[in-house]
Design a protein around this motif. Structure first.
Motif, PDB file in Angstrom:
ATOM      1  N   CYS A   1      34.579   1.292  32.349  1.00 49.88           N
ATOM      2  CA  CYS A   1      33.268   1.725  31.863  1.00 49.88           C
ATOM      3  C   CYS A   1      32.943   0.931  30.607  1.00 49.88           C
ATOM      4  O   CYS A   1      33.574   1.106  29.564  1.00 49.88           O
ATOM      5  N   MET A   2      31.963   0.039  30.728  1.00 51.11           N
ATOM      6  CA  MET A   2      31.569  -0.830  29.620  1.00 51.11           C
ATOM      7  C   MET A   2      30.192  -0.429  29.088  1.00 51.11           C
ATOM      8  O   MET A   2      29.419   0.241  29.778  1.00 51.11           O
ATOM      9  N   SER A   3      29.914  -0.863  27.879  1.00 47.42           N
ATOM     10  CA  SER A   3      28.597  -0.632  27.277  1.00 47.42           C
ATOM     11  C   SER A   3      28.142  -1.909  26.575  1.00 47.42           C
ATOM     12  O   SER A   3      28.962  -2.644  26.006  1.00 47.42           O
ATOM     13  N   ASN A   4      26.838  -2.149  26.623  1.00 44.05           N
ATOM     14  CA  ASN A   4      26.277  -3.257  25.842  1.00 44.05           C
ATOM     15  C   ASN A   4      25.383  -2.743  24.731  1.00 44.05           C
ATOM     16  O   ASN A   4      24.578  -3.483  24.174  1.00 44.05           O
ATOM     17  N   HIS A   5      25.520  -1.449  24.407  1.00 41.93           N
ATOM     18  CA  HIS A   5      24.786  -0.899  23.270  1.00 41.93           C
ATOM     19  C   HIS A   5      25.595  -1.176  22.005  1.00 41.93           C
ATOM     20  O   HIS A   5      26.770  -0.796  21.924  1.00 41.93           O
ATOM     21  N   PRO A   6      25.005  -1.818  21.008  1.00 41.33           N
ATOM     22  CA  PRO A   6      25.772  -2.209  19.798  1.00 41.33           C
ATOM     23  C   PRO A   6      26.476  -1.037  19.121  1.00 41.33           C
ATOM     24  O   PRO A   6      27.526  -1.231  18.500  1.00 41.33           O
ATOM     25  N   ASP A   7      25.915   0.166  19.235  1.00 42.41           N
ATOM     26  CA  ASP A   7      26.505   1.320  18.553  1.00 42.41           C
ATOM     27  C   ASP A   7      27.470   2.094  19.436  1.00 42.41           C
ATOM     28  O   ASP A   7      28.036   3.102  18.987  1.00 42.41           O
ATOM     29  N   ASN A   8      27.648   1.669  20.677  1.00 38.44           N
ATOM     30  CA  ASN A   8      28.536   2.422  21.577  1.00 38.44           C
ATOM     31  C   ASN A   8      29.467   1.497  22.343  1.00 38.44           C
ATOM     32  O   ASN A   8      29.749   1.711  23.513  1.00 38.44           O
ATOM     33  N   ARG A   9      29.921   0.470  21.696  1.00 37.74           N
ATOM     34  CA  ARG A   9      30.876  -0.418  22.344  1.00 37.74           C
ATOM     35  C   ARG A   9      31.980  -0.757  21.365  1.00 37.74           C
ATOM     36  O   ARG A   9      31.772  -0.818  20.144  1.00 37.74           O
ATOM     37  N   VAL A  10      33.161  -0.972  21.919  1.00 36.37           N
ATOM     38  CA  VAL A  10      34.291  -1.441  21.114  1.00 36.37           C
ATOM     39  C   VAL A  10      34.777  -2.743  21.734  1.00 36.37           C
ATOM     40  O   VAL A  10      34.712  -2.919  22.953  1.00 36.37           O
ATOM     41  N   PRO A  11      35.237  -3.685  20.926  1.00 35.51           N
ATOM     42  CA  PRO A  11      35.677  -4.974  21.472  1.00 35.51           C
ATOM     43  C   PRO A  11      36.801  -4.793  22.486  1.00 35.51           C
ATOM     44  O   PRO A  11      37.621  -3.874  22.372  1.00 35.51           O
ATOM     45  N   PHE A  12      36.834  -5.659  23.464  1.00 34.64           N
ATOM     46  CA  PHE A  12      37.913  -5.611  24.437  1.00 34.64           C
ATOM     47  C   PHE A  12      39.235  -5.870  23.723  1.00 34.64           C
ATOM     48  O   PHE A  12      39.398  -6.885  23.046  1.00 34.64           O
TER      49      PHE A  12
END
Length: 555
Positions: free
Chosen positions: A277-288
């Motif tokens: 489950c990935m996100s491209n929202h700047p406030d809801n993503r953590v680096p891989f």
């Protein structure tokens, strides 16, 4: 919110620990072993039919793949999904009518995204595409609503924890020492652990095509369906560390064994992966994250795929609500860790944990590699760097799914074996207890060097169906001479290739409900599950909203 979720996870662990310490023996009408979506629907159905129920989950989380990242539901014909399965997707719909469900995008921005049909079905108020935490909320709320007695993190003692006498299971024991006695048992695990420990016959791997007279079973060299093979590339791929020099050895993730002869059987199974489950929202993503044992050479084959001009990296970033994805395997080299799971079905718990960890490290390393290695094509890397793991999913597990995709493990050899003949309507199916409709589907099973000295994948099959098919009652029942109070709705009696379609989450929910109905009605009549009148069962299934034939389908 994250603090509350973490407290909730800790509370669940403490409750489970407390149960282990205070309870030594439990007695119930129906004992369900498993934490999958099928396990939950079985528990609910048995309770609705007036039976006492205990749900023993070997996992902390309920829902299996349905809450473990597979939010882009493989449905086929939605009209044949009835009963509690449809209720689940209706409940998901209701969740997304709440204003606070749309935190990272507006509901209008998501729209009616779907697999060729709308994800939101206004007439039936169903939603088939969802976030992992929403699915888990539904399962947890169901169990609480129906007052299901639940044990989490309780693994079956597979060595000597199942007592069978006079062809009946009388009790099972978990590793913590708790003994569970019941009149009826349901094995709702992906692995079929209870079934196997009870001495029921089963199969692992592919049958030869001659066993059931099937076209698509057995080794399938030279068959290229979908786009997950090397024939999609403009140029073939050299498999050696020094191209053209076999003495230099193979690059990682390629087997040096022969794939075998087309049509023959083997003990190999479909590749596993995690549905990330990935996100491209700047406030809801953590680096891989970079896994501890990261080794960039493990992904040399992907570089060679990119070098041919292949650019389909983002083709299975299937969008789910709130700017997230259910990301699945796609292409010749992807998240499927081909060839690394063959011993999983029969492995000890410790060995399984090692296999799952190896898959996790491989897939985390793959994501880190594409996001960071300077050799990755710039246009791929720059776009991929806009993505990360969804920060608000799987928070207690470093934002990584808690369930690996066990696409196939043990499959029971029961009263009736489902094959491609039933799915392709070449012969009728007896005594339907539900319907499936998804394409006959198998992921790759081997990666090897072909006769031309090039890399090739084998085992990926996709065969369209003439329409929905019926699933036989006998496919969830062991042979009576083996065990007569056990029902198996997940590790069902099916050939490898038939299981490739049956193995979809809505179908598991359907079969879980039907399994519990068989259990409850057999208890009432004090008979073996194999002796239950189908006509009586059929009436109850239809009454409870199951779709058994095309004539019953929801319109």
């Amino acid at each position: 919110m994250s603090i509350l979720k973490n407290i909730g996870a800790i509370w669940l662990v403490l409750i489970s620990f407390s149960c282990k310490q205070s309870e030594k023996e439990e007695v119930t009408d129906v004992l369900i072993y498993g934490g999958t979506s099928a396990a939950v629907t079985a528990a609910i159905q048995a309770k609705k039919m007036g039976k006492t129920v205990i749900l023993v989950s070997p996992d902390l989380h309920l829902g299996g793949l349905s809450s473990g990242g597979l939010g882009w539901t493989d449905t086929g014909k939605k009209e044949v999904i009835g009963g509690l399965a449809r209720t689940f997707y209706q409940t998901v719909y209701d969740k997304y009518q709440e204003e606070n469900a749309w935190k990272w995008e507006a509901k209008s921005e998501f729209g009616n995204k779907g697999q060729g049909t709308p994800a939101i079905d206004g007439e039936f108020r169903t939603m088939w595409i969802f976030e992992p935490h929403v699915a888990e909320e539904v399962f947890d709320e169901w169990v609480a609503e129906y007052g299901i007695e639940l044990y989490r993190n309780e693994k079956l003692d597979r060595m000597d924890g199942v007592t069978v006498s006079n062809w009946e299971i009388s009790s099972i024991r978990t590793l913590s020492g708790i003994e569970f006695k019941a009149k009826m048992f349901i094995d709702a695990t992906y692995e079929g652990d209870l079934m196997a420990a009870a001495g029921v016959s089963y199969h692992v791997g592919r049958e030869a095509s001659s066993v059931y007279g099937e076209e698509w079973n057995g080794i399938q060299t030279g068959v290229y369906h979908h786009r997950h093979h090397f024939q999609v590339l403009d140029t073939p791929i050299d498999p050696y560390v020094i191209p053209g020099d076999p003495s230099s050895g193979l690059i990682p993730k390629i087997s040096d064994e022969s794939p075998g002869i087309k049509g023959e059987g083997d003990h190999k199974i479909q590749a596993y992966c995690f549905r990330t489950c990935m996100s491209n929202h700047p406030d809801n993503r953590v680096p891989f994250p970079r896994p501890e044992d990261y080794d960039s050479t493990a992904y040399e084959l992907l570089l060679r795929v990119f070098d041919t001009g292949w650019r389909e990296w983002f083709d299975k970033f299937d969008r789910i609500p709130n700017r997230k994805t259910d990301t699945n395997n796609h292409g010749p080299f992807s998240s499927d860790n081909i060839g690394m799971n063959y011993d999983y079905p029969e492995a000890s718990y410790e060995r399984r944990e090692a296999i799952v960890k190896e898959h996790e490290n491989y897939q985390k390393g793959l994501l880190y590699f594409v996001a960071n290695d300077p050799r990755v094509p710039k246009e791929i890397q720059e776009e991929f760097q806009q993505w990360g793991l969804a920060k608000d999913e799987f928070q207690e597990n470093g934002n990584w799914p808690h369930q690996i995709y066990v696409r196939e493990a043990r499959r029971m050899l029961g009263d009736y074996v489902m094959t491609e003949h039933e799915l392709l309507r070449k012969r009728p199916t007896p005594e339907s207890i539900g319907m499936g409709s998804y394409t006959i589907d198998s992921h790759n099973i081997q990666r090897y060097v072909d006769e031309h000295g090039h890399v090739q994948n084998e085992g990926d099959i996709g065969v369209g169906l003439p329409g929905p098919y019926e699933i036989a009652l006998g496919s969830i029942l062991p042979k009576k001479e083996e065990v007569n109070n056990l029902i198996v709705p997940v590790a069902v009696s099916a050939s490898h290739i038939a299981f490739g379609s049956i193995r979809m989450e809505p179908v598991f929910m359907i079969l879980g409900q039907s399994a519990a109905t068989v259990a409850a009605m057999s208890i009432d009549r004090e008979i073996a599950v194999q002796d239950l009148s189908y006509e009586v069962l059929k009436d109850q299934l239809l009454q409870d909203g199951q779709v058994l034939t095309m004539n019953d389908q929801i319109k």
